[in-house]
Design a protein around this motif. Structure first.
Motif, short mmCIF file in Angstrom:
data_model
loop_
_atom_site.label_atom_id
_atom_site.label_comp_id
_atom_site.label_asym_id
_atom_site.label_seq_id
_atom_site.Cartn_x
_atom_site.Cartn_y
_atom_site.Cartn_z
N SER A 145 8.99 -3.77 -8.38
CA SER A 145 9.39 -3.40 -7.02
C SER A 145 9.01 -4.48 -6.01
O SER A 145 9.81 -4.82 -5.12
CB SER A 145 8.74 -2.08 -6.62
OG SER A 145 9.14 -1.04 -7.47
N THR A 146 7.81 -5.03 -6.15
CA THR A 146 7.38 -6.06 -5.21
C THR A 146 8.20 -7.34 -5.38
O THR A 146 8.50 -8.02 -4.39
CB THR A 146 5.88 -6.38 -5.39
OG1 THR A 146 5.62 -6.70 -6.78
CG2 THR A 146 5.03 -5.19 -4.99
N PRO A 180 0.81 -1.23 0.00
CA PRO A 180 0.00 0.00 0.00
C PRO A 180 0.85 1.28 0.00
O PRO A 180 0.46 2.28 -0.60
CB PRO A 180 -0.82 -0.12 1.29
CG PRO A 180 -0.90 -1.59 1.54
CD PRO A 180 0.41 -2.13 1.10
N ILE A 181 2.00 1.23 0.69
CA ILE A 181 2.89 2.40 0.71
C ILE A 181 3.45 2.65 -0.68
O ILE A 181 3.53 3.79 -1.15
CB ILE A 181 4.04 2.18 1.73
CG1 ILE A 181 3.47 2.02 3.14
CG2 ILE A 181 5.04 3.33 1.67
CD1 ILE A 181 4.52 1.70 4.19
N ILE A 182 3.85 1.55 -1.36
CA ILE A 182 4.39 1.68 -2.72
C ILE A 182 3.33 2.23 -3.66
O ILE A 182 3.60 3.10 -4.50
CB ILE A 182 4.90 0.32 -3.22
CG1 ILE A 182 6.02 -0.20 -2.32
CG2 ILE A 182 5.41 0.43 -4.66
CD1 ILE A 182 6.52 -1.58 -2.69
N LEU A 206 3.39 5.13 -8.29
CA LEU A 206 4.23 4.47 -9.30
C LEU A 206 3.37 3.79 -10.34
O LEU A 206 2.24 3.38 -10.07
CB LEU A 206 5.14 3.44 -8.62
CG LEU A 206 6.09 3.97 -7.54
CD1 LEU A 206 6.84 2.82 -6.89
CD2 LEU A 206 7.06 4.98 -8.13
N SER A 207 3.90 3.65 -11.53
CA SER A 207 3.18 2.94 -12.59
C SER A 207 3.08 1.47 -12.24
O SER A 207 3.86 0.95 -11.42
CB SER A 207 3.91 3.11 -13.93
OG SER A 207 5.19 2.50 -13.88
N PHE A 208 2.14 0.78 -12.89
CA PHE A 208 1.93 -0.63 -12.58
C PHE A 208 3.17 -1.49 -12.84
O PHE A 208 3.51 -2.34 -12.01
CB PHE A 208 0.73 -1.18 -13.37
CG PHE A 208 0.32 -2.56 -12.95
CD1 PHE A 208 -0.46 -2.75 -11.82
CD2 PHE A 208 0.74 -3.67 -13.67
CE1 PHE A 208 -0.83 -4.02 -11.42
CE2 PHE A 208 0.37 -4.94 -13.27
CZ PHE A 208 -0.42 -5.12 -12.14
N PRO A 209 3.89 -1.29 -13.96
CA PRO A 209 5.11 -2.08 -14.19
C PRO A 209 6.15 -1.87 -13.09
O PRO A 209 6.76 -2.84 -12.63
CB PRO A 209 5.62 -1.57 -15.54
CG PRO A 209 4.43 -1.05 -16.23
CD PRO A 209 3.57 -0.47 -15.15
N VAL A 210 6.34 -0.64 -12.67
CA VAL A 210 7.31 -0.35 -11.61
C VAL A 210 6.86 -1.00 -10.30
O VAL A 210 7.67 -1.54 -9.54
CB VAL A 210 7.48 1.17 -11.42
CG1 VAL A 210 8.39 1.47 -10.23
CG2 VAL A 210 8.03 1.81 -12.69
#
Length: 325
Positions: free
Chosen positions: A42-43, A27-29, A34-38
């Motif tokens: 990231s996850t 949720p913080i990210i 951020l865009s969905f790809p990022v």
């Protein structure tokens, strides 16, 4: 700590990291805009790659040996490419079977990312998972099963891979793919075989999804409407589809088994040498520590506490997810 216990414990940590991460970190990210790809990349980095780095820092294991970073011969590359293609009908059948009982979250993700450029979609959905999921499961976890038979290692790590997805609809085909990928790594001695197969498997799915989208746009069809109407397909049609997919899956599974057997025969001398070395190592170990034979690493049971906890957590998560639908 016994090898399979350590491997299963690491797998349990991965599952808990994903559950807690999706609850508190994701949720913080998302709030960062951020865009969905990022977000997807990231996850994967946070929940898979970072635990891998921590594992090697804590255990001080050799990265090259643990991850089986061995060059893959051209012949093996070609074999893996064929296997990845033959996996598709098997995955269709298993996914369709699961879809009769559980919602298809993968299809929902594809709806969200359908507007992305093909190369971006391929990187996010195929390249990134193929690398990060392989170094964790076919790297660290499978390494913990190095003293176990190829069948036992494949089955246990396959189940772990299926549970790692935390998705009931994906479990069947992910577990089956996990067994196959474990076989490839054990037979070739290289994690690059599973990375390649995983990438091609996901890449084919991405490519087909993109082609369907392009074709639908050319024909001015509404994909979402078509998918929603598919839910109202008569039971007879569903059974017919199930039967056709089952036949295709059986045929292509036979082909895959034939290829795997061929690869094992060709790698036979190398595998026998490794097996002989392992047996000699076991005998030396037992002769040195005969009094503590019940505690030795070669007699550890992979059906241990971390593995059982993984099963319990997976079942509980699936139950909670079904309640939310």
């Amino acid at each position: 700590m016994k090898p399979t216990y350590k491997a299963n414990l690491f797998a349990l940590m991965l599952v808990l990291t994903q559950i807690l991460g999706s609850k508190f970190i994701a949720p913080i990210i998302v709030s960062l805009g951020l865009s969905f790809p990022v977000l997807m990349v990231s996850t994967q980095i946070l929940f898979l790659f970072v635990p891998t780095i921590i594992y090697f820092i804590v255990t001080k294991e050799n990265v090259v040996d643990t991850l089986s970073l061995k060059k893959l011969p051209l012949k093996d590359i070609l074999m893996v490419m064929v296997i990845a293609l033959f996996c598709q009908p098997v995955a269709w059948f298993l996914s369709y079977t699961s879809g009769l009982f559980f919602p298809n979250k993968v299809a929902e993700v594809f709806k969200v990312v359908s507007g992305l450029p093909y190369m971006v979609l391929l990187f996010v959905m195929a390249v990134v998972p193929a690398v990060f999921e392989e170094i964790t499961i076919r790297g660290i976890v499978l390494r913990g099963y190095k003293e176990k038979s190829i069948l036992k290692a494949g089955l246990f790590t396959g189940l772990i891979f299926g549970m790692l997805h935390l998705n009931a609809q994906q479990f069947l085909y992910a577990a089956a793919l996990g067994v196959l990928l474990a076989y490839l790594v054990r037979i070739t001695g290289s994690i690059y075989s599973s990375i390649l197969c995983h990438f091609l498997f996901n890449g084919f799915q991405v490519t087909m999804s993109k082609l369907v989208q392009v074709f639908a746009e050319m024909m001015n069809k509404d994909i979402a409407a078509a998918q929603s109407s598919a839910a109202d397909i008569p039971i007879a049609a569903k059974l017919y589809t199930f039967f056709i997919l089952a036949v295709l899956a059986a045929v292509f599974t036979t082909f895959i088994v034939m290829i795997i057997k061929k690869m094992r025969r060709e790698k036979g001398p190398m595998l026998r040498v490794e097996s002989s070395s392992l047996e000699e190592e076991k005998l030396n170990y037992l002769s040195r520590d005969y009094e503590n034979i019940n505690n030795d690493n070669y007699m550890d049971n992979p059906l241990n506490t971390p593995f059982i906890l993984n099963i319990v957590i997976f079942i509980l998560m699936m139950f909670l997810q079904n309640l939310s639908y």
